[in-house]
Design an enzyme around this catalytic site. Sequence first.
Site, short mmCIF file in Angstrom:
data_model
loop_
_atom_site.label_atom_id
_atom_site.label_comp_id
_atom_site.label_asym_id
_atom_site.label_seq_id
_atom_site.Cartn_x
_atom_site.Cartn_y
_atom_site.Cartn_z
N CYS A 122 8.94 34.67 -2.93
CA CYS A 122 7.33 34.70 -4.09
C CYS A 122 7.23 33.15 -4.33
CB CYS A 122 7.44 36.12 -4.62
SG CYS A 122 8.72 35.40 -6.42
N TYR A 153 -2.50 22.14 3.25
CA TYR A 153 -3.25 23.31 2.86
C TYR A 153 -3.83 23.37 0.62
CZ TYR A 153 0.78 26.24 1.21
OH TYR A 153 1.57 26.08 0.28
N ASN A 184 -1.65 30.60 3.53
CA ASN A 184 -1.91 30.89 4.61
C ASN A 184 -2.81 32.00 5.68
OD1 ASN A 184 -1.97 27.56 5.28
ND2 ASN A 184 -0.07 27.83 4.98
N HIS A 237 12.40 34.20 6.85
CA HIS A 237 11.98 35.00 7.63
C HIS A 237 12.33 35.59 9.22
CE1 HIS A 237 8.97 33.81 4.34
NE2 HIS A 237 9.16 33.28 4.47
N ASP A 291 6.73 37.75 -0.26
CA ASP A 291 6.13 36.14 -0.12
C ASP A 291 5.08 36.11 -0.81
OD1 ASP A 291 5.80 34.18 1.28
OD2 ASP A 291 4.76 35.25 2.43
C1 0GY Z 1 6.01 31.34 3.19
C2 0GY Z 1 5.20 30.82 4.06
C3 0GY Z 1 3.86 30.08 4.46
C4 0GY Z 1 4.43 28.76 3.75
C5 0GY Z 1 4.93 28.12 2.87
O1 0GY Z 1 5.66 25.93 1.78
C6 0GY Z 1 4.77 26.60 2.05
O2 0GY Z 1 3.57 26.29 1.67
O3 0GY Z 1 6.37 29.30 2.38
C7 0GY Z 1 3.92 29.76 5.81
O4 0GY Z 1 2.32 28.97 5.81
O5 0GY Z 1 4.10 30.48 6.92
O6 0GY Z 1 7.13 31.43 3.22
O7 0GY Z 1 5.62 31.26 2.33
#
Ligand code: 0GY
Length: 301
Positions: A33, A50, A256, A182, A251
């Site tokens: 998380c 982002y 995103n 993931h 998560d």
């Molecule tokens: C996740 C997935 C994403 C983003 C990030 O560090 C991050 O910005 O991990 C994603 O956009 O797939 O694991 O949180």
Amino acid sequence: MTSFTMDAKWLPFHPSPAKPSYIVPHGSVDAHCHVFGPGTQFPFAPERKYTPCDASKNQLFALRDHLGFSRNVVVQASCHGADNSALVDALQSSEGLARGVATIKNDVSDGELTALHEAGVRGVRFNFVKRLVDSLPFADLQSIADRIAPMGWHIVIYFEADDLAEYYDFFTALPTTVVVDHMGRPDVNAPLEGGRFDLFMKLMAENNNFWTKVSCPDRISKLGPPDYADVIPFARRVVEAFPDRVLWGTDWPHPNMKSHMPDDGNLLEFIPNIAGTEELQRKLLVDNPMRLYWPEESVDS
Ligand code: 0GY
């Protein structure tokens, strides 16, 4: 004081998740998380790809309690770059109930590493997802790996399935425990066996230092909520093949997400579908994350 505006296409996290009908075992860890800002207090990194919504430590801890989790592993998200201040602040406010995975650059000092460790950081994240970061050169990553290995830290790697073959030799030479985010983002329209997922399964099977998070069905699924049914066979296969090297996390706050935002309460229904026995669920949610993040308190370390 800088204020930030969330990207227009972004969905904010669910404001009132359902109370889950699946009850997690006592002592469960949400092992993936994030916290975002708040941006006015912990500004987002200039190099970010982002701009998220604010998602504070107190909101994270409230979700933990609502879902029935006991602890969190907070992973540094790319929007904060290598400034781990928001992460450290969350860990320090958690009364020992959160540990962290940081992002660092290879000019980090020994003193900074010690301070991160004292705050509860136990790993670093190497992010290879091109839409999220400009990856560091392999030489820098190798030097970070060599610095953190003697501290007992591990490395979390995040990559897209298409890129695994290219990075395979670098990954398997890493000197620490390695946790794949993931499941390496499988294409769930491809076959479970005889396709590209074989390479991920080989990585796990041939390298006992590799673990993985069977998380983010909401990102991986093409069918979508509420069941994320197309992800279940992949995650189930991984949990059953490597029951002692899997982790799970919400998560939250789901960076995103643009097509839908999962209800975190509903997301927990995925767990019994991929870990079909109480023993598998306990390993996934309690024993494994405790062994990796709180080894001093773990009963089976
Ligand atoms: C996740 C997935 C994403 C983003 C990030 O560090 C991050 O910005 O991990 C994603 O956009 O797939 O694991 O949180």
